[in-house]
Design a protein around this motif. Sequence first.
Motif, mmCIF file in Angstrom:
data_model
loop_
_atom_site.group_PDB
_atom_site.id
_atom_site.type_symbol
_atom_site.label_atom_id
_atom_site.label_comp_id
_atom_site.label_asym_id
_atom_site.label_seq_id
_atom_site.Cartn_x
_atom_site.Cartn_y
_atom_site.Cartn_z
ATOM 1 N N GLY A 1 0.816 -1.213 0.000
ATOM 2 C CA GLY A 1 0.000 0.000 0.000
ATOM 3 C C GLY A 1 0.847 1.258 0.000
ATOM 4 N N ALA A 2 1.932 1.255 0.769
ATOM 5 C CA ALA A 2 2.822 2.424 0.799
ATOM 6 C C ALA A 2 3.476 2.636 -0.565
ATOM 7 N N ALA A 3 3.914 1.547 -1.181
ATOM 8 C CA ALA A 3 4.518 1.665 -2.513
ATOM 9 C C ALA A 3 3.473 2.112 -3.534
ATOM 10 N N PHE A 4 2.267 1.601 -3.406
ATOM 11 C CA PHE A 4 1.192 1.958 -4.327
ATOM 12 C C PHE A 4 0.832 3.432 -4.179
ATOM 13 N N THR A 5 0.878 3.942 -2.950
ATOM 14 C CA THR A 5 0.599 5.363 -2.720
ATOM 15 C C THR A 5 1.598 6.238 -3.460
ATOM 16 N N ALA A 6 2.854 5.847 -3.459
ATOM 17 C CA ALA A 6 3.870 6.620 -4.195
ATOM 18 C C ALA A 6 3.572 6.615 -5.689
ATOM 19 N N ILE A 7 3.140 5.483 -6.213
ATOM 20 C CA ILE A 7 2.809 5.386 -7.635
ATOM 21 C C ILE A 7 1.612 6.274 -7.965
ATOM 22 N N VAL A 8 0.578 6.218 -7.133
ATOM 23 C CA VAL A 8 -0.613 7.024 -7.397
ATOM 24 C C VAL A 8 -0.293 8.510 -7.253
ATOM 25 N N SER A 9 0.514 8.872 -6.271
ATOM 26 C CA SER A 9 0.900 10.283 -6.114
ATOM 27 C C SER A 9 1.624 10.779 -7.355
ATOM 28 N N SER A 10 2.509 9.963 -7.881
ATOM 29 C CA SER A 10 3.208 10.338 -9.111
ATOM 30 C C SER A 10 2.234 10.425 -10.281
ATOM 31 N N LEU A 11 1.317 9.486 -10.366
ATOM 32 C CA LEU A 11 0.315 9.501 -11.429
ATOM 33 C C LEU A 11 -0.476 10.802 -11.395
ATOM 34 N N VAL A 12 -0.918 11.181 -10.208
ATOM 35 C CA VAL A 12 -1.715 12.405 -10.089
ATOM 36 C C VAL A 12 -0.868 13.639 -10.370
ATOM 37 N N ALA A 13 0.310 13.713 -9.742
ATOM 38 C CA ALA A 13 1.148 14.909 -9.878
ATOM 39 C C ALA A 13 1.721 15.062 -11.285
ATOM 40 N N ASP A 14 2.134 13.967 -11.883
ATOM 41 C CA ASP A 14 2.854 14.050 -13.150
ATOM 42 C C ASP A 14 1.982 13.870 -14.392
ATOM 43 N N ILE B 1 -7.746 14.725 -2.359
ATOM 44 C CA ILE B 1 -9.041 14.105 -2.684
ATOM 45 C C ILE B 1 -8.941 13.319 -3.991
ATOM 46 N N ILE B 2 -8.285 13.896 -4.989
ATOM 47 C CA ILE B 2 -8.109 13.194 -6.265
ATOM 48 C C ILE B 2 -7.288 11.918 -6.055
ATOM 49 N N ASN B 3 -6.207 12.012 -5.269
ATOM 50 C CA ASN B 3 -5.408 10.820 -4.947
ATOM 51 C C ASN B 3 -6.280 9.749 -4.302
ATOM 52 N N PHE B 4 -7.070 10.154 -3.316
ATOM 53 C CA PHE B 4 -7.927 9.202 -2.613
ATOM 54 C C PHE B 4 -8.907 8.535 -3.568
ATOM 55 N N LEU B 5 -9.548 9.313 -4.422
ATOM 56 C CA LEU B 5 -10.531 8.746 -5.345
ATOM 57 C C LEU B 5 -9.891 7.750 -6.307
ATOM 58 N N ILE B 6 -8.684 8.062 -6.777
ATOM 59 C CA ILE B 6 -7.992 7.129 -7.676
ATOM 60 C C ILE B 6 -7.631 5.846 -6.935
ATOM 61 N N ILE B 7 -7.080 5.979 -5.740
ATOM 62 C CA ILE B 7 -6.723 4.795 -4.949
ATOM 63 C C ILE B 7 -7.971 3.977 -4.639
ATOM 64 N N ALA B 8 -9.045 4.635 -4.227
ATOM 65 C CA ALA B 8 -10.289 3.921 -3.908
ATOM 66 C C ALA B 8 -10.818 3.184 -5.135
ATOM 67 N N TRP B 9 -10.736 3.808 -6.307
ATOM 68 C CA TRP B 9 -11.219 3.161 -7.535
ATOM 69 C C TRP B 9 -10.388 1.922 -7.861
ATOM 70 N N VAL B 10 -9.075 2.041 -7.769
ATOM 71 C CA VAL B 10 -8.208 0.898 -8.078
ATOM 72 C C VAL B 10 -8.429 -0.226 -7.071
ATOM 73 N N VAL B 11 -8.549 0.106 -5.785
ATOM 74 C CA VAL B 11 -8.806 -0.928 -4.772
ATOM 75 C C VAL B 11 -10.160 -1.578 -5.034
ATOM 76 N N PHE B 12 -11.157 -0.781 -5.389
ATOM 77 C CA PHE B 12 -12.465 -1.333 -5.729
ATOM 78 C C PHE B 12 -12.360 -2.328 -6.878
ATOM 79 N N MET B 13 -11.621 -1.956 -7.923
ATOM 80 C CA MET B 13 -11.470 -2.845 -9.073
ATOM 81 C C MET B 13 -10.736 -4.132 -8.679
ATOM 82 N N LEU B 14 -9.709 -4.025 -7.835
ATOM 83 C CA LEU B 14 -8.985 -5.216 -7.382
ATOM 84 C C LEU B 14 -9.887 -6.127 -6.565
ATOM 85 N N VAL B 15 -10.631 -5.552 -5.623
ATOM 86 C CA VAL B 15 -11.529 -6.354 -4.787
ATOM 87 C C VAL B 15 -12.609 -6.994 -5.649
#
Length: 142
Positions: free
Chosen positions: A24-37, A89-103
């Motif tokens: 999850g910590a590694a995934f957060t870094a990926i999502v943060s980069s996705l959103v920022a970059d 908020i955008i980071n959270f929504l992206i993470i929540a969507w990806v976790v939803f898809m995985l589950v």
Amino acid sequence: MLKEFKDFIAKGNVMDMAVGIIIGAAFTAIVSSLVADLINPIIGLFMGGIDFTNMYAVLSGDVAAGASLEAAREGGAAVFAYGSFIMAIINFLIIAWVVFMLVRYVNKAKDAAAKEEEAAEEAPAGPSELDLLTEIRDALKK
């Protein structure tokens, strides 16, 4: 007591949780980069070049006009960084969507496996031992 603690740590649930936290910590870094970059520049493009990360309101202190959020903070100004909040908020929504898809995918895989097991249990396994003994008895009577 030490043995009991080792048993607790060695249980699958604790190890699964630890692996989940690390991933999850590694995934957060990926999502943060996705959103920022990637996402921020696209949103900024559609919003007329607005960069959410540098959107803030000065609560107290002197800040040069057009200064970045980082420059305002380094200057000692108290700022209300609502742009950073929007990005969180955008980071959270992206993470929540990806976790939803995985589950969702995992649940579908579990359902498919359960259906296969159910089908295997429902399939006739042939005559039972009692049925065979009954047939032998009836054959011997003849």
